[in-house]
Structure formats: C-alpha cells, structure tokens
Design an enzyme around this catalytic site. Structure first.
Site, PDB file in Angstrom:
ATOM      1  N   LYS A 176       0.886  -1.176   0.000  1.00 48.01           N
ATOM      2  CA  LYS A 176       0.000   0.000   0.000  1.00 48.01           C
ATOM      3  C   LYS A 176       0.915   1.215   0.000  1.00 48.01           C
ATOM      4  CE  LYS A 176      -2.025   2.905   1.929  1.00 48.01           C
ATOM      5  NZ  LYS A 176      -1.637   4.292   1.574  1.00 48.01           N
ATOM      6  N   GLU A 252       9.146   1.316  11.329  1.00 46.81           N
ATOM      7  CA  GLU A 252      10.197   2.327  11.211  1.00 46.81           C
ATOM      8  C   GLU A 252       9.495   3.673  11.206  1.00 46.81           C
ATOM      9  OE1 GLU A 252      12.566   1.103   7.843  1.00 46.81           O
ATOM     10  OE2 GLU A 252      13.354  -0.598   8.965  1.00 46.81           O
ATOM     11  N   CYS A 286      13.483  10.890   7.481  1.00 56.22           N
ATOM     12  CA  CYS A 286      13.293  10.437   8.862  1.00 56.22           C
ATOM     13  C   CYS A 286      14.591  10.479   9.641  1.00 56.22           C
ATOM     14  CB  CYS A 286      12.727   9.023   8.865  1.00 56.22           C
ATOM     15  SG  CYS A 286      13.746   7.870   7.925  1.00 56.22           S
ATOM     16  N   GLU A 387       8.996  16.625  15.036  1.00 57.69           N
ATOM     17  CA  GLU A 387       9.526  16.370  13.701  1.00 57.69           C
ATOM     18  C   GLU A 387       8.909  17.374  12.721  1.00 57.69           C
ATOM     19  OE1 GLU A 387       8.332  12.569  11.991  1.00 57.69           O
ATOM     20  OE2 GLU A 387      10.391  12.235  11.345  1.00 57.69           O
TER      21      GLU A 387
HETATM   22  P1  NAI Z   1       2.063   8.454   7.515  1.00 61.27           P
HETATM   23  O1  NAI Z   1       2.156   7.691   8.786  1.00 61.27           O
HETATM   24  O2  NAI Z   1       1.145   9.600   7.437  1.00 61.27           O
HETATM   25  O3  NAI Z   1       1.669   7.481   6.323  1.00 61.27           O
HETATM   26  C1  NAI Z   1       2.476   6.372   5.987  1.00 61.27           C
HETATM   27  C2  NAI Z   1       1.626   5.320   5.303  1.00 61.27           C
HETATM   28  O4  NAI Z   1       0.664   4.806   6.211  1.00 61.27           O
HETATM   29  C3  NAI Z   1       0.848   5.823   4.101  1.00 61.27           C
HETATM   30  O5  NAI Z   1       0.878   4.819   3.111  1.00 61.27           O
HETATM   31  C4  NAI Z   1      -0.554   5.982   4.665  1.00 61.27           C
HETATM   32  O6  NAI Z   1      -1.574   5.881   3.704  1.00 61.27           O
HETATM   33  C5  NAI Z   1      -0.624   4.833   5.628  1.00 61.27           C
HETATM   34  N1  NAI Z   1      -1.591   4.977   6.721  1.00 61.27           N
HETATM   35  C6  NAI Z   1      -1.980   6.115   7.339  1.00 61.27           C
HETATM   36  N2  NAI Z   1      -2.863   5.839   8.316  1.00 61.27           N
HETATM   37  C7  NAI Z   1      -3.045   4.493   8.324  1.00 61.27           C
HETATM   38  C8  NAI Z   1      -3.828   3.594   9.105  1.00 61.27           C
HETATM   39  N3  NAI Z   1      -4.616   4.027  10.091  1.00 61.27           N
HETATM   40  N4  NAI Z   1      -3.750   2.287   8.832  1.00 61.27           N
HETATM   41  C9  NAI Z   1      -2.938   1.819   7.857  1.00 61.27           C
HETATM   42  N5  NAI Z   1      -2.186   2.622   7.071  1.00 61.27           N
HETATM   43  C10 NAI Z   1      -2.220   3.943   7.309  1.00 61.27           C
HETATM   44  O7  NAI Z   1       3.546   8.895   7.180  1.00 61.27           O
HETATM   45  P2  NAI Z   1       3.983   9.886   5.994  1.00 61.27           P
HETATM   46  O8  NAI Z   1       3.475  11.236   6.321  1.00 61.27           O
HETATM   47  O9  NAI Z   1       3.661   9.255   4.686  1.00 61.27           O
HETATM   48  O10 NAI Z   1       5.572   9.812   6.115  1.00 61.27           O
HETATM   49  C11 NAI Z   1       6.320  10.637   6.936  1.00 61.27           C
HETATM   50  C12 NAI Z   1       6.697   9.928   8.219  1.00 61.27           C
HETATM   51  O11 NAI Z   1       7.404   8.733   7.940  1.00 61.27           O
HETATM   52  C13 NAI Z   1       7.608  10.744   9.072  1.00 61.27           C
HETATM   53  O12 NAI Z   1       7.206  10.681  10.410  1.00 61.27           O
HETATM   54  C14 NAI Z   1       8.950  10.051   8.907  1.00 61.27           C
HETATM   55  O13 NAI Z   1       9.839  10.251   9.966  1.00 61.27           O
HETATM   56  C15 NAI Z   1       8.548   8.640   8.774  1.00 61.27           C
HETATM   57  N6  NAI Z   1       9.597   7.869   8.124  1.00 61.27           N
HETATM   58  C16 NAI Z   1      10.318   6.958   8.865  1.00 61.27           C
HETATM   59  C17 NAI Z   1      11.364   6.263   8.304  1.00 61.27           C
HETATM   60  C18 NAI Z   1      12.135   5.261   9.100  1.00 61.27           C
HETATM   61  O14 NAI Z   1      12.811   4.447   8.492  1.00 61.27           O
HETATM   62  N7  NAI Z   1      12.077   5.252  10.417  1.00 61.27           N
HETATM   63  C19 NAI Z   1      11.757   6.474   6.915  1.00 61.27           C
HETATM   64  C20 NAI Z   1      10.940   7.418   6.227  1.00 61.27           C
HETATM   65  C21 NAI Z   1       9.903   8.087   6.829  1.00 61.27           C
END
Ligand code: NAI
Ligand code: MG
Length: 485
Positions: A176, A252, A286, A387
């Site tokens: 997804k 992550e 991130c 963040e």
């Molecule tokens: P997000 O959490 O808003 O969305 C990520 C994914 O989760 C998307 O595909 C979204 O549609 C899905 N999603 C959202 N709510 C959901 C739910 N209730 N159930 C299932 N799926 C759901 O994150 P975003 O805004 O796309 O990405 C940014 C974040 O990702 C930042 O916090 C960043 O730090 C983190 N990140 C962490 C990394 C790591 O390796 N630790 C690497 C890259 C980003």
C-alpha cells in the site's frame, strides 16, 4: 494524465466501487494522475490473491535460486527503465532528479539484488545433545502474507526495502504505497510481472489509510505480518488494529536525530555533512540530523559557515539537474512546515537565514521553502522536540560531551544521530551513550544492508536489514529428534 490502478492477482484493476483520487505534483500543484482509491473490498481482493499465491502457489516452496533469478531480472528491468522511474518519482513527490537518478532508484535496484542474494544463503541451526540421544534442528519458512505500508519521502527505495526481503524469503506481498506518491509502485509491479513473477505474489493496492485500504490490511485476518514506515502516531494506530489478529509488526517511525559537532571536528567535513544531513530531500528525511548541537568554542564560526552553505543550496524545480532542494510534498505539508517556522520565531529562536516560502516566477505554484536555520534554540522548545520534516534546522550550543549526550537523549525519538569529531574516544562514547538505532561518525546516510536498521523509543519497533529481515520475514520451526539409546 496518468491512470494508476491496483495490481491484484497479476491483473491491473480499478476499485470495485470505481472510486479514484487525484494525485497532484508538488512542482506546480497540477493534477498528474487519477489513482484508484482502494477501499475495504479492494484490500480484501488483494489479500485473497496474496493468500492464495502463498497457500497454493509455487513461490514459497520455490528454490531460492529461482526466486533470485526473477528478482534479479526485475532489478535489471528497473535499471533499464531508470529514467522513467526517476522522472516519475520526481514529478510525484518533488525529489530532486539528481537524487532520484543517482540515489533512490539505484538503491531500490540494489535492495532487490542484495536480498535476492542474501536469501539464498539463509542458515539453520542444530542443537545436538548426544548424551540424551536428542538432536534439535531449525527450519526457516516464509512467514506468510506481508502487508507493506510505506511513506512518500523515499517511495520506491522504502517500498523495496520491505518488498525485496519479503519476496526473497518466499512471502507474498500486498503493497500500500503512500497516497502522495503512487506512481513508481505501478512501474515496479510491471517490472515484476515482466520478470515472470507468478500472479498474486506481488500486489499493489493504492489509496489511503484510515477506514480504507491501509487500515483494512492491518486488520485483515488473512495478513500475517505488517511492515510499516511512517509517522509514530500512525504506528500506534496500526499496532492497535493489528493486535486483533495478533500480527507480527515491524515499524520504522519518526525521528528528530541529534548531530553533535565537537570543537575538534574537521569543519571542512562537518559543515557539508550536517548540511546534507538536514537539507537532503528538502528535509523530508526520517534520519535527518534535525537538531544540531555545536560545542561552544566553535559555535559562532560554525553557525556562520553553516548559514553560508545553506544559502548556497540550489532550491528550485526538481527536474533541473542542478536543483538540490525541491518542493515539499503537498500543500498541507508546506503549511505545516511554515507553521513550525512561525512557531520558532514565537518560541524565541534566532532566525539566521531563510524563513519564507519561495514565490518567484514559476516557483509560486509549487511548495518551495527557503533553507531555514534557527540558532540559540532551547532543546525543550517544540521546534527542537517535534519532527518538522522540512528544510528547517535548529542549532544550539553545548559545553562538554556529557551535556551533548544528555541533549541528544532528551527526545522521544531515537532513530539516528551523527557525531563529528577527530577523537576516537569521543566518537565511541557518543555512539555508546546515545539511545538511537544508528550513529554515524563523521558521515551521514551510509548504509550497509547487512546492518540492523530501525529505531528506539518512539522511532520504531524491531530492526530490518540482513539477518534482521530474515528473522522478521521467516518463521523458525524447531524439529526435535530422539534416537534409540
Ligand atoms: P504516515 O504515517 O502519514 O503514512 C504512511 C503510510 O501509512 C501511508 O501509506 C498511509 O496511507 C498509511 N496509513 C496512514 N494511516 C493508516 C492507518 N490508520 N492504517 C494503515 N495505514 C495507514 O507517514 P507519511 O506522512 O507518509 O511519512 C512521513 C513519516 O514517515 C515521518 O514521520 C517520517 O519520519 C517517517 N519515516 C520513517 C522512516 C524510518 O525508516 N524510520 C523512513 C521514512 C519516513
Ligand atoms: Mg503523514
């Protein structure tokens, strides 16, 4: 206009109810794609396809060398189509084309190759107790149907970081992608299909999380494990949902990592290193070193050099090869980053450079923000604790290494960190004492895919990479033999 559909059971498909959403390019906020909006029934169809491919198809029991050939073929196809992949990624989420071309897409290719090779050499253990006439050995079996839910900041690179080990270890997958960056997942599905992957092994459901495809995957009884990269708050929701069917989860999540610069650091490396450590991918990273702590004797000189380097960064249309900082992924995200800049001023930080949206000429239509640097920031302020995920750096002075370590640890996150010093003793002390998943010494972003990757505290659960991915994507089975005495 591009039409983006789901890829389920080896077929391209729209949503059952015909729902779509518009995908907008952050370059100018024009609509570039109509994307199938996956609902509960679309997630269910994808799970059925992946379940059936896992339970009845050839993939899980295939010789790993045969799986490896298909994954290598897909990797070669992506490499052949690199320009198409890179252009799609850049248009979709605003990443500078030089990053897409030389970093993201090549790394996605490498993810496939690395895990294809790695999985061929999985190991098993034997525990022999001849004095009891008992021997136990382990088998490693694919864990099952894997839901991979990914964010928008490194779309294909993070998708393949999950998908490659999942597939290489014999699982079937439902991806997804993030709703902000749907394009390259379709190109990936085509590459897998062209490489001869059996239908149902790799599926893509496009769309959103809450109440729709994403959430359904995390609660579906036919899904065995969830690997998720995204915000910490989303991780909490997914874990709660996954608890209902006791799924294995790997998370992550967010970060606010400390970059520590000691007075003995080589500033010729530390300044560009910490500039890259924050402004790469316009700060949508991130792992970014988004809290910069500088030892007091060099604080003023460092800040001056840092500001000069930030002002030298080329901000602009990410399709231009010279561009180093592109637009932020969406209008909502632009507003969020601008509101943090306002907050920084309210909290009393000293604005050294930047602070505004760029609105010159064609940039007015996109989501561009000047590289922004705040100094004299208190670590307790929200701009230092939360963040921001944009091109906004916060700098603060410290006196001794103990204070720097305490500041680094005063955070709910623990994803990464950097220490810039010429003292091995200091480097090792910081690496040992900061609670974080990765510590870079005089460098940033370098990854050996055999090494563990993940975060402590609110930055994640579990580790992926090498044997850690093997552990997550396989089930270990103990077989106990008793011999006659
Ligand atoms: P997000 O959490 O808003 O969305 C990520 C994914 O989760 C998307 O595909 C979204 O549609 C899905 N999603 C959202 N709510 C959901 C739910 N209730 N159930 C299932 N799926 C759901 O994150 P975003 O805004 O796309 O990405 C940014 C974040 O990702 C930042 O916090 C960043 O730090 C983190 N990140 C962490 C990394 C790591 O390796 N630790 C690497 C890259 C980003
Ligand atoms: Mg989000």
């Amino acid at each position: 206009m591009i039409t983006v559909r789901h890829f389920i059971g080896g077929e391209w498909a729209g949503s059952t109810d015909g729902a779509t959403f518009e995908s907008v390019s952050p370059i100018d906020n024009t609509v570039i794609a109509q994307v199938a909006r996956g609902g509960v029934t679309d997630a269910d169809r994808a799970v059925d396809a992946a379940r059936s491919a896992f339970d009845h198809g050839p993939w899980p029991a295939m010789n790993p060398a045969a799986r490896k050939r298909i994954l290598h073929t897909a990797a070669a196809l992506i490499e052949e189509r690199l320009e198409e992949f890179a252009a799609a990624e850049t248009r979709d989420m605003g990443k500078p084309i030089r990053e897409s071309r030389t970093k993201d897409i090549p790394r996605a290719v490498y993810n496939l190759r690395f895990f294809a090779d790695f999985a061929e050499h999985t190991h098993t253990e034997t525990y022999d107790k001849p004095w009891d006439n008992v021997m136990t050995y382990t088998l490693r079996e694919p864990a099952g149907v894997s839901a991979c839910i990914s964010p928008w900041n490194f779309p294909l690179m993070l998708e393949t970081w999950k998908i490659a080990p999942a597939l290489a270890f014999g699982n079937t997958v439902i991806l997804k992608p993030a709703e902000q960056s749907p394009l390259t997942a379709s190109l990936l599905a085509q590459a897998f299909a062209d490489a001869g992957m059996p239908p149902g092994v790799f599926n893509v459901v496009q769309g959103f999380g809450p109440g729709e495809a994403g959430e359904r995957l995390t609660g579906h009884p036919g899904v065995d494990l969830v690997t998720f990269t995204g915000e910490s708050a989303t991780g909490r929701l997914i874990m709660a949902k996954a608890a209902g069917t006791l799924k294995r989860c790997s998370f992550e999540l967010g970060g606010k990592s400390a970059a520590i610069v000691m007075a003995d650091a080589d500033l010729g490396r530390a300044v560009p290193g910490t500039i890259d450590g924050l402004f790469r991918n316009q700060g949508e990273v991130c792992l970014a070193g988004s809290r910069l702590f500088v030892q007091r004797p060099i604080y003023d000189e460092f800040c001056a050099r840092y500001v000069a380097a930030a002002q030298d960064l080329v901000v602009g249309d990410p399709r231009e090869p010279a561009t180093q900082v592109g637009p932020l992924v969406s209008r909502e995200h632009l507003d969020k980053v601008l509101s943090y800049i306002q907050l920084g001023e309210q909290e009393g930080a000293k604005l050294l450079t930047g602070g505004h949206r760029l609105t010159d000429g064609p940039l007015a239509d996109g989501n561009y923000v000047e590289p922004t640097v705040f100094a004299d920031v208190e670590n307790s302020w929200r701009i230092s604790q939360e963040e921001i995920f944009g091109p906004v750096q916060v700098i603060a002075p410290f006196d001794d290494v103990g204070e720097a370590i305490a500041l680094a640890n005063d955070s709910r996150y623990g994803l990464a960190g950097m220490i810039w010093t010429t003292s091995l003793d200091t480097a090792h002390k910081v690496a040992r004492e900061v609670r974080t998943g990765t510590m870079w010494v005089n460098c940033f972003f370098i990854r050996d895919l055999r090494a563990p990757f993940g975060g402590m505290k609110d930055s994640g659960i579990g580790r992926e990479g090498g044997l850690y991915s093997e552990e997550f994507f396989t089930e270990a089975k103990a077989v106990v033999l008793q011999f006659p005495s």
